[in-house]
Design an enzyme around this catalytic site. Structure first.
Site, PDB file in Angstrom:
ATOM      1  N   GLU A 101       0.795  -1.313   0.544  1.00  0.00           N
ATOM      2  CA  GLU A 101      -0.231  -0.296   0.392  1.00  0.00           C
ATOM      3  C   GLU A 101       1.169   0.832   0.128  1.00  0.00           C
ATOM      4  OE1 GLU A 101      -0.857  -2.577   2.270  1.00  0.00           O
ATOM      5  OE2 GLU A 101      -2.602  -3.681   1.563  1.00  0.00           O
ATOM      6  N   PHE A 163     -11.131  -6.683  14.206  1.00  0.00           N
ATOM      7  CA  PHE A 163     -10.735  -7.429  13.211  1.00  0.00           C
ATOM      8  C   PHE A 163     -10.087  -6.249  12.254  1.00  0.00           C
ATOM      9  CE2 PHE A 163      -9.218 -10.025   8.951  1.00  0.00           C
ATOM     10  CZ  PHE A 163      -8.329 -10.513  10.006  1.00  0.00           C
ATOM     11  N   GLN A 164      -8.692  -6.066  11.462  1.00  0.00           N
ATOM     12  CA  GLN A 164      -8.257  -5.062  10.898  1.00  0.00           C
ATOM     13  C   GLN A 164      -8.696  -3.602  11.251  1.00  0.00           C
ATOM     14  OE1 GLN A 164      -8.426  -6.754   6.927  1.00  0.00           O
ATOM     15  NE2 GLN A 164      -6.084  -7.759   7.485  1.00  0.00           N
ATOM     16  N   LYS A 213     -17.517  -0.882   6.051  1.00  0.00           N
ATOM     17  CA  LYS A 213     -18.547  -2.030   4.894  1.00  0.00           C
ATOM     18  C   LYS A 213     -20.047  -1.585   5.271  1.00  0.00           C
ATOM     19  CE  LYS A 213     -16.956  -7.098   3.752  1.00  0.00           C
ATOM     20  NZ  LYS A 213     -15.993  -7.480   4.035  1.00  0.00           N
ATOM     21  N   MET A 539      23.820   8.922   2.709  1.00  0.00           N
ATOM     22  CA  MET A 539      23.734  10.041   3.367  1.00  0.00           C
ATOM     23  C   MET A 539      23.803  10.111   4.713  1.00  0.00           C
ATOM     24  SD  MET A 539      23.565  13.197   2.088  1.00  0.00           S
ATOM     25  CE  MET A 539      22.421  13.644   0.979  1.00  0.00           C
TER      26      MET A 539
HETATM   27  C1  TPP Z   1      12.061   6.189   5.402  1.00  0.00           C
HETATM   28  C2  TPP Z   1      13.321   6.613   5.413  1.00  0.00           C
HETATM   29  N1  TPP Z   1      13.935   5.781   6.579  1.00  0.00           N
HETATM   30  C3  TPP Z   1      15.300   6.416   7.340  1.00  0.00           C
HETATM   31  C4  TPP Z   1      15.185   7.134   6.630  1.00  0.00           C
HETATM   32  C5  TPP Z   1      16.757   8.376   6.916  1.00  0.00           C
HETATM   33  N2  TPP Z   1      18.143   8.583   5.556  1.00  0.00           N
HETATM   34  C6  TPP Z   1      18.304   9.892   5.248  1.00  0.00           C
HETATM   35  S1  TPP Z   1      18.976   9.281   3.700  1.00  0.00           S
HETATM   36  C7  TPP Z   1      19.419   8.087   4.342  1.00  0.00           C
HETATM   37  C8  TPP Z   1      20.542   7.378   3.228  1.00  0.00           C
HETATM   38  C9  TPP Z   1      20.155   6.545   1.925  1.00  0.00           C
HETATM   39  O1  TPP Z   1      20.562   5.751   1.597  1.00  0.00           O
HETATM   40  P1  TPP Z   1      20.047   4.671  -0.146  1.00  0.00           P
HETATM   41  O2  TPP Z   1      18.937   4.992   0.100  1.00  0.00           O
HETATM   42  O3  TPP Z   1      21.194   3.591  -0.124  1.00  0.00           O
HETATM   43  O4  TPP Z   1      20.733   6.368  -1.360  1.00  0.00           O
HETATM   44  P2  TPP Z   1      22.259   7.732  -0.307  1.00  0.00           P
HETATM   45  O5  TPP Z   1      22.076   7.899   0.058  1.00  0.00           O
HETATM   46  O6  TPP Z   1      23.322   6.437  -0.711  1.00  0.00           O
HETATM   47  O7  TPP Z   1      21.975   7.547  -2.292  1.00  0.00           O
HETATM   48  C10 TPP Z   1      18.831   7.700   5.146  1.00  0.00           C
HETATM   49  C11 TPP Z   1      18.835   6.149   5.890  1.00  0.00           C
HETATM   50  C12 TPP Z   1      14.571   8.208   5.716  1.00  0.00           C
HETATM   51  N3  TPP Z   1      15.088   9.367   4.892  1.00  0.00           N
HETATM   52  N4  TPP Z   1      13.402   7.352   5.543  1.00  0.00           N
END
Ligand code: TPP
Length: 629
Positions: A101, A163-164, A213, A539
């Protein structure tokens, strides 16, 4: 869940919990007087045409059809089954079954971003609805038009821990523009029409209708109505003339004016007006991240993106300006850095359709509340003189030279502007920026780019040259990893057939929603995913290196799957780039694939995103490398 409250997901309104057997299905096809076309859709008269005897579920579908909805993204389940059953007969609506979803909500969000019309997602109660939440929150942060329809347990079981059962209206209240618990079959059609109109109008955003529902199975003789916002809602259009005159005078008098184009320019279809205004009055234009595409980045006046990972020249201009014309932006903290050092010398003209944004983060000297295209036109008409910007435009061009976007291995551009792979040392790992530039050069200007969240997203902002609105589709405010692939599915179904859709993903982001490849393969969607694979959540690693003494806790993956092989398991084509030598042919082949393709790009894992303004910092003090932080 208490014993008492537990009810079967299938409460007797369906013939079998497992759905029809093959024999039953065949018998149904034979008995059905309607024929079905290749897509399995009904092609003759349907109950939708008869207003005298319909169920609430049919009223929901009739409302969607009346609103002109063509595509719904969703996942089936017990409480929403009556609505799906009504969809079975819908002549003009295709349903795209997503793997999760969250994917449905992101796909609907991207569909809304590309078309400007609400994207529709649908889910069952409980986990179906809660799985939508990330996507709804994302749409809320980015003001994307989305309508979410969620199944709910029958009204008399609400509050029983049935449920749900989840209090979906309660859960989504802070992240929707409006949400409604449908209370009767007579009203449910109008509930959906209103949700559609509210999502699309004014400052766009997500709306939700929760569908118990009993409401969807009860009968009604109320016919569908055209979507319209309630009389109590007023959508601003024109700004007051006095305010426009005063703002226009401030712009005319400025010596160092800058336009800051936000996402509201794109969503308000105001790009043409903004472009005309900037060109007529020779005013440099920076954008926010959601505003990318509002102004052509190959134009002399383009400063590209400002803010945390914006260009040095955009940040210098925004910091130095004496008059900032900000259109359709909420001045988020990744744009402004510290507000005290943001545009400190500027008279701020703030155009926004949402009065709540005025002076929320940045004090507006000239608030202009109204529709972006209308107000920019009003400003144009009110400008008696253009500001004298010759020196200022030269200064901005000088900054552009001084802070040119570049990466460590300099590209020797070939004649057609594409980075020339042969000029790169093949023994060195591929720079992600090179891949973004190379894909940009290999695709048309109207190509839609979607992304996950992380370093790859920033490289996609910085190194792609966007020239058209609604071609940049990303998760800005929420920053939701996993947005890239499902949003590419939504964008693909929204885009023109001859428009390409490319997704730049990170390995971490791709791992969050890669199951949506099954949808791309099943529907043969022409999408090319470039996984900029640094075997890390890059990042986070960059921030650990910069601000946590290089203590890389939980940010490097000891192992990641081979994404090309994984793609093939899903039925997509898989490719790999391991060196500069591989790049040109693989990019060409992947883009030429008729259907989904995934390119696993082994990028230089040491590459980081610069320029960078640390959180809350001064945009004028951007760092060009970790040493500058
Ligand atoms: C759902 C979610 N969980 C955690 C984060 C924190 N976060 C921001 S950037 C990042 C790294 C993303 O890694 P990747 O997709 O491999 O991209 P890269 O930075 O290596 O290009 C994280 C964990 C986020 N933004 N979204």
């Amino acid at each position: 869940m208490t014993e008492q409250g537990a009810v079967s997901e299938f409460d007797g309104t369906e013939p079998s919990a497992d759905g029809p057997t093959d024999d039953q299905g065949a018998a149904r096809e034979q008995a059905d007087p309607r024929t079905r076309d290749e897509s399995g859709r009904a092609d003759s008269e349907t109950p939708m045409d008869d207003a005298s005897a319909r169920t609430g579920a049919e009223a929901v579908v009739a409302a969607l059809e009346t609103a002109g909805v063509e595509t719904v993204f969703g996942v089936q389940g017990g409480a929403i089954m009556p609505v799906y059953d009504a969809l079975y007969d819908a002549e003009h609506i295709s349903h795209v079954t997503m793997a999760h979803e969250q994917g449905a909500a992101h796909a609907a969000d991207a569909y809304g971003a590309v078309t400007g019309e609400p994207g529709i997602c649908m889910a069952t109660s409980g986990p179906g609805a809660t799985n939508l939440v990330t996507g709804i929150a994302d749409a809320d942060m980015d003001s994307e038009p989305v309508v979410a329809l969620t199944g709910q347990v029958p009204s008399d079981l609400v509050g029983n821990d049935a449920f749900q059962e989840t209090d979906t209206v309660g859960v989504t209240t802070p992240i929707t523009k409006s949400n409604t618990f449908a209370s009767s079959a007579d009203d449910v059609g109008e509930d959906v029409s209103t949700a559609f109109a509210l999502a699309a109008s004014g400052r766009q955003g997500p709306t939700l209708v929760d569908l118990p529902k009993d409401v969807t199975t009860d009968e009604t003789d109320v016919g569908p109505t055209e979507p319209s916002v309630p009389g109590t809602v007023s959508v601003p259009d024109r700004a007051t003339e006095d305010a426009v005159e005063a703002a226009a005078a401030a712009i005319s008098d400025a010596e160092r004016p800058v336009i800051l184009a936000g996402g509201g320019v794109v969503k308000g279809d105001a790009s043409d007006e903004l472009r005309a205004f900037a060109r007529d009055h020779e005013i440099p234009v920076a954008t926010t991240m959601p505003g990318i595409g509002a102004f052509p980045e190959d134009h002399d006046l383009a400063l590209k993106m400002a803010g945390m990972h914006g260009t040095g020249y955009a940040n210098m201009a925004v910091t130095t300006t004496d008059c900032l014309l900000a259109v359709g932006t909420r001045f988020d903290d990744r744009l402004t850095g510290g507000v005290d050092s943001f545009a400190p010398d500027a008279t701020v003209v703030h155009v926004d359709i949402d009065p709540a944004e005025i002076s929320k983060n940045v004090e507006a000297d000239h608030p202009l509340i109204g529709d972006a295209s209308t107000v920019v036109d009003q400003l144009g008409a009110a400008m008696d003189d253009s500001p004298d910007t010759d020196e200022w435009v030269t200064q901005c061009a000088d900054w552009q030279d001084e802070y040119r976007m570049d990466y460590a291995v300099p590209a020797a551009d070939s004649d057609d502007g594409a980075p020339d792979a042969s000029s790169f040392p093949d023994e060195q790992p591929v720079k992600p920026q090179f891949v973004v530039e190379a894909v940009d050069a290999a695709t048309d200007d109207d190509t839609i780019v979607t992304t996950g969240v992380g370093q790859h997203q920033m490289w996609a902002c910085q190194y792609w040259t966007y020239t058209e609105p609604r071609t940049w589709v990303s998760s800005h405010g929420l920053g939701a990893m996993g947005y890239g692939l499902p949003s590419a599915v939504g964008a693909r179904l929204a885009a023109d057939d001859d428009q390409s859709v490319v997704c730049f993903d990170g390995d971490g982001s791709f791992l969050m929603t890669c199951q949506e490849l099954v949808v791309a393969a099943r529907e043969n969607l022409d999408i090319t995913v470039f996984v900029l694979n640094n075997e890390a959540i890059g990042m986070v690693k960059q921030w650990q290196d910069a601000f946590f003494d290089g203590r890389r806790m939980a940010s490097e993956y000891p192992w990641v799957p081979e994404f090309d092989t994984l793609a093939e398991a899903f039925g997509a084509d898989g490719f790999r780039i391991e060196s500069y030598d591989d790049a040109p042919d693989v990019i060409e082949d992947a883009l030429a694939t008729d259907g989904p393709a995934v390119v696993d790009v082994y990028i230089d894992p040491t590459e980081d995103v610069y320029p960078m303004v640390p959180s809350g910092g001064d945009n004028g003090q951007f760092a060009l490398s970790e040493d500058h932080l």
